[in-house]
Design a protein around this motif. Structure first.
Motif, short mmCIF file in Angstrom:
data_model
loop_
_atom_site.label_atom_id
_atom_site.label_comp_id
_atom_site.label_asym_id
_atom_site.label_seq_id
_atom_site.Cartn_x
_atom_site.Cartn_y
_atom_site.Cartn_z
N LEU A 129 0.76 -1.50 -0.20
CA LEU A 129 -0.19 0.14 -0.30
C LEU A 129 0.63 1.13 -0.04
O LEU A 129 0.08 2.43 -0.76
CB LEU A 129 -1.27 -0.07 1.43
CG LEU A 129 -2.21 0.86 1.14
CD1 LEU A 129 -2.52 1.02 0.22
CD2 LEU A 129 -2.97 0.10 2.91
N SER B 161 -5.34 -0.82 -9.43
CA SER B 161 -4.90 -2.03 -9.08
C SER B 161 -4.79 -3.33 -9.55
O SER B 161 -4.24 -4.41 -9.56
CB SER B 161 -5.71 -2.14 -7.29
OG SER B 161 -7.55 -1.52 -8.18
N TRP C 262 -6.46 6.47 0.96
CA TRP C 262 -6.03 4.75 1.06
C TRP C 262 -4.50 5.00 2.04
O TRP C 262 -4.36 4.02 2.90
CB TRP C 262 -5.39 4.57 0.35
CG TRP C 262 -6.88 4.26 -0.84
CD1 TRP C 262 -7.32 4.58 -1.86
CD2 TRP C 262 -6.95 2.59 -0.26
NE1 TRP C 262 -7.95 3.36 -2.34
CE2 TRP C 262 -8.21 2.21 -0.87
CE3 TRP C 262 -6.78 1.83 0.45
CZ2 TRP C 262 -8.91 1.59 -1.00
CZ3 TRP C 262 -7.23 0.06 0.48
CH2 TRP C 262 -9.12 0.58 -0.40
N THR D 240 -8.82 4.59 -9.25
CA THR D 240 -7.69 2.99 -8.57
C THR D 240 -8.77 1.87 -8.61
O THR D 240 -7.30 0.87 -8.59
CB THR D 240 -8.28 3.40 -6.96
OG1 THR D 240 -9.05 2.97 -6.48
CG2 THR D 240 -7.21 4.53 -6.68
N VAL E 45 -2.77 -6.00 -1.58
CA VAL E 45 -3.07 -4.59 -2.37
C VAL E 45 -4.03 -4.39 -2.40
O VAL E 45 -5.14 -3.24 -2.79
CB VAL E 45 -2.12 -4.05 -1.45
CG1 VAL E 45 -2.90 -2.11 -1.72
CG2 VAL E 45 -1.28 -3.93 -0.57
N ALA E 46 -3.69 -5.16 -4.64
CA ALA E 46 -4.39 -4.71 -5.04
C ALA E 46 -5.80 -5.37 -5.31
O ALA E 46 -6.89 -4.19 -5.69
CB ALA E 46 -3.50 -5.73 -7.12
N THR F 241 -2.51 -3.63 -12.34
CA THR F 241 -1.47 -4.16 -12.01
C THR F 241 -1.26 -5.73 -11.50
O THR F 241 -0.64 -6.11 -11.56
CB THR F 241 -1.27 -3.01 -10.36
OG1 THR F 241 -0.75 -2.00 -10.59
CG2 THR F 241 -0.22 -4.09 -9.42
N SER G 236 -13.40 -0.87 -4.32
CA SER G 236 -13.29 0.47 -5.36
C SER G 236 -14.40 0.31 -5.72
O SER G 236 -15.51 1.02 -6.04
CB SER G 236 -11.77 0.65 -6.17
OG SER G 236 -11.30 0.95 -5.49
N PHE H 8 1.63 1.81 -4.02
CA PHE H 8 0.15 2.58 -4.14
C PHE H 8 -0.32 3.52 -3.84
O PHE H 8 -0.06 4.88 -4.55
CB PHE H 8 -0.50 1.62 -3.95
CG PHE H 8 -0.81 0.80 -4.81
CD1 PHE H 8 -1.89 0.56 -6.07
CD2 PHE H 8 -0.86 -0.60 -4.83
CE1 PHE H 8 -1.71 -0.14 -6.64
CE2 PHE H 8 -1.06 -2.20 -5.32
CZ PHE H 8 -1.74 -1.58 -6.63
N ILE I 296 -7.80 -3.08 -2.80
CA ILE I 296 -8.35 -1.78 -3.39
C ILE I 296 -9.68 -1.90 -4.37
O ILE I 296 -10.46 -1.20 -4.60
CB ILE I 296 -7.29 -0.68 -4.00
CG1 ILE I 296 -6.30 -0.24 -3.36
CG2 ILE I 296 -7.55 0.36 -4.65
CD1 ILE I 296 -4.64 -0.13 -4.03
N ALA I 297 -8.77 -2.81 -5.05
CA ALA I 297 -9.91 -2.98 -6.27
C ALA I 297 -11.70 -3.69 -5.42
O ALA I 297 -12.51 -2.93 -6.11
CB ALA I 297 -9.70 -4.39 -7.43
#
Length: 443
Positions: free
Chosen positions: A28, A221, A54, A217, A192-193, A224, A200, A31, A196-197
């Motif tokens: 994070l 994410s 975040w 985001t 983390v990806a 990524t 979001s 990011f 966040i996804a």
């Protein structure tokens, strides 16, 4: 359960809780640096909104990681004095390096990162984010250096029944260290990806719009994740080959192979029977284990009966497959969502819900992988050097450990629940963010 078993369960509960938060803060931090750089370059307030949300979650992760790390380290003295007595000359300095080079760096610049946006220049603020992110990665480096050394110890001599360092480079960069470190860093980024996804996607569902910063985001994410998952598969394969060379009993347990086999089959599913040293039921793919581990169709894989000590088979077998299953699911979801975004920059309600359900999938994969690695080392604390039973305290009663274990479980379970609820609360609140944002010229 006896005192030894309770002590193992207590340490497992503590580290299971602890690892959840560094696994988020490591990725994070980087990011957050990306969000801040995008805001600085574009002036788009959406990226600053993303940073504001975040960075709060990062602060929560950092605080919970520090607190749980302290209680975990205390157990070395209370429940596992034999560990520090035997290998303290190696473990002590590595833990100290983590504090001196990583924790102090994080703690020093965290305040600027959290509260210094208008108090220092934009360049200094961005630099503070970079240094905090670097600190979290350095912290992981030293902890993984110690853990990997316990898996594949090297660079030491034994004098008077105690371990003494002989070559620090060999200790730090032991055979499993490069693979284990890269595997953990990539696991953190993927965790983390998907966090966040997922958050979001949750906000996009509630807001009903793709114009908010949450869609920014989400795309960043999931792209990524789509890129990193294949890389993680390659690193994981290399890590498995290293374990096959240095910890063959662990690999035999992962594969549930009891007898030495040439052209060993891969057990997709099995029911290991440790009492009778066989699998009561199994579904196999012919020769696949030999192909994966030896790169030969008829390569030999040693079975569990060949080793005087081997780990519990069922737990290692199933946790490994849970990790692999979650990884494959992540790959399918990341590539599917990325394809849809690249095609028409739109996601249906069904796809947004799928991402929401995957929010904490990385946590499950990390715990499963961690259990595979740590249970797979048993019955050793330090592989082939120190048995777990020899590291445990002999003066602490099972009742004392059980009472503190119950308190740990209640406290940690409550904190995890509140943490998850708070993340979704902050996410809902952020849907209406944007009032009073600084203009680019004020940055």
């Amino acid at each position: 359960m006896d005192a030894l078993t309770l002590a193992r369960v207590q340490f497992a509960a503590n580290i299971s809780f602890h690892i959840l938060f560094p696994s988020l803060s490591i990725g994070l931090g980087w990011f957050l640096l990306f969000f801040k750089i995008k805001y600085t370059k574009t002036g788009d307030e959406a990226w600053f909104n993303a940073y504001k949300l975040w960075v709060k979650i990062f602060a929560l992760c950092f605080a919970l990681g520090v607190v749980s790390g302290i209680t975990m380290s205390l157990q070395f003295g209370t429940n596992w004095p034999g560990f520090m007595e035997k290998v303290g000359n190696v473990a002590g300095p590595l833990l100290a390096y983590e504090v001196l080079t990583a924790f102090f760096l994080e703690a020093t610049f965290l305040g600027i990162m959290l509260y210094g946006f208008k108090k220092v220049s934009n360049r200094i603020h961005t630099l503070s984010i970079f240094l905090v992110a670097l600190g979290t990665t350095l912290s992981a480096f030293w902890i993984i250096a110690l853990n990997s050394w316990m898996q594949t110890p090297s660079g030491f001599v034994i004098i008077g029944n105690k371990i003494h360092p002989a070559n620090w480079l060999e200790i730090i960069f032991n055979p499993s260290m490069p693979y284990k470190f890269l595997h953990m860093i990539l696991a953190s980024f993927l965790t983390v990806a998907f966090l966040i996804a997922g958050i979001s996607a949750y906000c996009s569902l509630r807001d009903g719009s793709t114009n908010t910063f949450h869609f920014y985001t989400l795309k960043a994410s999931i792209y990524t994740a789509a890129v990193l998952i294949p890389l993680q598969i390659v690193i994981g394969d290399m890590h498995g080959l290293s374990s096959f060379e240095h910890q063959p009993a662990k690999i035999a347990a992962i594969e549930a192979i009891w007898e030495d086999e040439k052209g060993a089959d891969f057990r997709v599913f099995a029911i290991p029977n440790e009492e009778k040293k066989r699998n009561d039921f199994e579904i196999t793919i012919p020769h696949l284990s030999s192909i994966l581990l030896t790169h030969k169709l008829d390569g030999e894989v040693r079975g569990l009966k060949s080793f005087p000590y081997h780990p519990p088979v069922a737990s290692v077998f199933f946790t490994f497959r849970i990790m692999i299953g979650i990884g494959v699911l992540m790959l399918l979801v990341a590539w599917t969502i990325s394809f849809c975004l690249l095609k028409n920059n739109y996601l249906s309600t069904l796809k947004l819900k799928a991402l929401t359900y995957m929010t904490f999938s990385g946590w499950i994969a990390i715990l499963a992988g961690w259990y595979t690695a740590e249970i797979g080392r048993q019955p050793w604390v330090v592989y082939n050097i120190l048995l777990t039973k020899d590291a445990a305290a002999r003066t602490v009663s099972g009742g004392m450990i059980a009472s503190s274990l119950a308190l740990y479980i209640v406290t940690y379970s409550s904190l995890v629940i509140f943490f998850i609820l708070l993340i979704f609360y902050l996410a809902r609140k952020s849907i209406y963010a944007g009032v009073g944002l600084p203009k680019k010229e004020e940055v």
